[in-house]
Design a protein around this motif. Structure first.
Motif, PDB file in Angstrom:
ATOM      1  N   ARG A  83      78.745  -0.077  16.819  1.00 52.59           N
ATOM      2  CA  ARG A  83      79.982   0.632  16.519  1.00 52.59           C
ATOM      3  C   ARG A  83      79.660   2.099  16.245  1.00 52.59           C
ATOM      4  N   PHE A  84      80.591   2.981  16.599  1.00 45.99           N
ATOM      5  CA  PHE A  84      80.440   4.398  16.306  1.00 45.99           C
ATOM      6  C   PHE A  84      81.809   4.972  15.946  1.00 45.99           C
ATOM      7  N   ASP A  85      81.787   6.134  15.330  1.00 48.25           N
ATOM      8  CA  ASP A  85      83.011   6.882  15.048  1.00 48.25           C
ATOM      9  C   ASP A  85      82.899   8.247  15.692  1.00 48.25           C
ATOM     10  N   LYS A  86      83.983   8.689  16.303  1.00 51.83           N
ATOM     11  CA  LYS A  86      84.057  10.041  16.860  1.00 51.83           C
ATOM     12  C   LYS A  86      84.877  10.886  15.898  1.00 51.83           C
ATOM     13  N   MET A  87      84.310  12.018  15.472  1.00 53.82           N
ATOM     14  CA  MET A  87      85.005  12.907  14.548  1.00 53.82           C
ATOM     15  C   MET A  87      84.866  14.340  15.039  1.00 53.82           C
ATOM     16  N   GLU A  88      85.757  15.193  14.535  1.00 52.39           N
ATOM     17  CA  GLU A  88      85.661  16.611  14.879  1.00 52.39           C
ATOM     18  C   GLU A  88      86.037  17.464  13.678  1.00 52.39           C
ATOM     19  N   GLY A  89      85.348  18.605  13.591  1.00 56.54           N
ATOM     20  CA  GLY A  89      85.653  19.604  12.580  1.00 56.54           C
ATOM     21  C   GLY A  89      85.887  20.921  13.278  1.00 56.54           C
ATOM     22  N   LEU A  90      87.134  21.335  13.374  1.00 54.75           N
ATOM     23  CA  LEU A  90      87.531  22.571  14.052  1.00 54.75           C
ATOM     24  C   LEU A  90      87.104  22.580  15.521  1.00 54.75           C
ATOM     25  N   GLY A  91      87.124  21.417  16.151  1.00 48.88           N
ATOM     26  CA  GLY A  91      86.762  21.326  17.556  1.00 48.88           C
ATOM     27  C   GLY A  91      85.284  21.102  17.808  1.00 48.88           C
ATOM     28  N   ASN A  92      84.462  21.181  16.791  1.00 46.63           N
ATOM     29  CA  ASN A  92      83.036  20.841  16.876  1.00 46.63           C
ATOM     30  C   ASN A  92      82.969  19.316  16.717  1.00 46.63           C
ATOM     31  N   ASP A  93      82.589  18.585  17.786  1.00 47.89           N
ATOM     32  CA  ASP A  93      82.748  17.133  17.746  1.00 47.89           C
ATOM     33  C   ASP A  93      81.428  16.381  17.619  1.00 47.89           C
ATOM     34  N   PHE A  94      81.527  15.185  17.009  1.00 53.39           N
ATOM     35  CA  PHE A  94      80.356  14.403  16.626  1.00 53.39           C
ATOM     36  C   PHE A  94      80.569  12.927  16.923  1.00 53.39           C
ATOM     37  N   VAL A  95      79.509  12.274  17.358  1.00 54.55           N
ATOM     38  CA  VAL A  95      79.462  10.817  17.429  1.00 54.55           C
ATOM     39  C   VAL A  95      78.583  10.351  16.275  1.00 54.55           C
ATOM     40  N   ILE A  96      79.129   9.497  15.411  1.00 50.57           N
ATOM     41  CA  ILE A  96      78.445   9.098  14.186  1.00 50.57           C
ATOM     42  C   ILE A  96      78.142   7.600  14.217  1.00 50.57           C
ATOM     43  N   ARG A 156      83.171  25.738  19.712  1.00 47.94           N
ATOM     44  CA  ARG A 156      84.463  26.183  19.190  1.00 47.94           C
ATOM     45  C   ARG A 156      84.372  26.587  17.724  1.00 47.94           C
ATOM     46  N   ALA A 157      83.419  26.015  17.013  1.00 45.04           N
ATOM     47  CA  ALA A 157      83.225  26.354  15.604  1.00 45.04           C
ATOM     48  C   ALA A 157      81.838  25.921  15.175  1.00 45.04           C
ATOM     49  N   CYS A 158      81.282  26.604  14.201  1.00 41.71           N
ATOM     50  CA  CYS A 158      79.974  26.245  13.645  1.00 41.71           C
ATOM     51  C   CYS A 158      80.043  26.435  12.142  1.00 41.71           C
ATOM     52  N   GLY A 159      79.912  25.341  11.392  1.00 41.50           N
ATOM     53  CA  GLY A 159      80.028  25.408   9.937  1.00 41.50           C
ATOM     54  C   GLY A 159      78.924  26.210   9.294  1.00 41.50           C
ATOM     55  N   THR A 160      77.658  25.940   9.674  1.00 36.63           N
ATOM     56  CA  THR A 160      76.563  26.711   9.084  1.00 36.63           C
ATOM     57  C   THR A 160      76.605  28.156   9.568  1.00 36.63           C
ATOM     58  N   GLY A 161      77.094  28.375  10.811  1.00 37.32           N
ATOM     59  CA  GLY A 161      77.255  29.741  11.292  1.00 37.32           C
ATOM     60  C   GLY A 161      78.278  30.505  10.466  1.00 37.32           C
TER      61      GLY A 161
END
Length: 263
Positions: A4-17, A205-210
């Motif tokens: 199982r996985f979850d797909k999430m995004e933060g300001l268009g920066n997307d992740f498979v978790i 589209r976005a970078c949190g650490t940036g």
């Protein structure tokens, strides 16, 4: 084997978790790259693996789209806090903390580091303004916020050919671990307008650490006042920082969908 996985995004920066806290999952560069592929895999900017930790509620490992493992990711951290409710997270870039208030997630990334060997650079330089130039970009600030960043302040960040300059700067021999490249301009209302070339991922589209690195560099150089809004293509983050204090970043994190995949 199906996982199982979850797909999430933060300001268009997307992740498979993938959550591997109860059932271990062997991850390497090849598998991460395949899963991140938008045509042949699930598709994401970064792949995230959650593991048990003896220092925090969980350990977060991060692989870029190109399969390289990196130390930290601010947008991913917000997504993990939103998904799991964890308040403490161990990463290769340090111990992070987070909290949720409705749809807004605040994450503390610890204190920034400014030493040339902490960024790291290949040799000693003034990290407040590196004596280096790439085309129209010159004199960037260099710092680590769990991962290495350069910050260039320019009159208009939208006009910089970051897709051309980003790869050359990322792979410059001066940066032994490669580097993230940020170009920022100051808006009339004092906010920062930011574009980022992420090492191993390219233009995002976005970078949190940036956003955090850019805000710290701007506050340190007295170009901005804390807290500062950082505006990116994918949305806006609020970043607060003062010397000798941790960086605090606040923004949205969204669950896109859950699924299963045969590995």
């Amino acid at each position: 084997m199906r996982r199982r996985f979850d797909k999430m995004e933060g300001l268009g920066n997307d992740f498979v978790i993938f959550d591997a806290r109860r059932e271990a999952l062997a991850m390497d560069a090849t598998l991460a790259r395949r899963l991140a592929d938008r045509q042949l895999g699930i598709g994401c900017d970064q792949l995230i693996l959650l593991e048990p930790s003896d220092r925090a509620e969980l350990r977060m490992r991060i692989w870029n789209h190109d399969g390289s493992e990196v130390q930290s990711c601010g947008n991913a951290t917000r997504c993990v806090v939103a998904l799991t409710g964890a308040r403490t997270i161990e990463t290769a870039g340090g111990l992070l903390s987070g909290s949720a208030a409705g749809d807004r997630i605040e994450v503390s990334l610890g204190e920034p580091r400014f030493g040339w060997d902490e960024v790291p650079l290949d040799y000693p330089m003034d990290t407040a303004a590196l004596p280096m130039r790439w085309g129209p970009l010159e004199g960037p600030a260099a710092l680590s916020v769990g991962n290495p960043h350069l910050v260039f302040f320019v009159p208009d960040s939208a006009t910089v050919s970051l897709d051309e300059l980003g790869p050359a700067i990322e792979h410059d021999p001066a940066f032994p671990e490669r580097i993230n490249v940020n170009v920022a301009s100051i808006a009339p209302d004092g906010a920062l307008q930011l574009r980022t070339w992420e090492r191993g991922a390219g233009l995002t589209r976005a970078c949190g650490t940036g956003a955090c690195a850019t805000a710290v560099a701007a506050i340190r150089a007295r170009r901005a006042v804390s807290p500062v809004e950082v505006r990116m293509t994918g949305g806006t983050l609020r970043v607060a920082w003062a010397p000798s204090e941790p960086i605090r970043m606040t923004g949205a994190a969204t669950h896109v969908f859950s699924g299963e995949i045969a590995l």
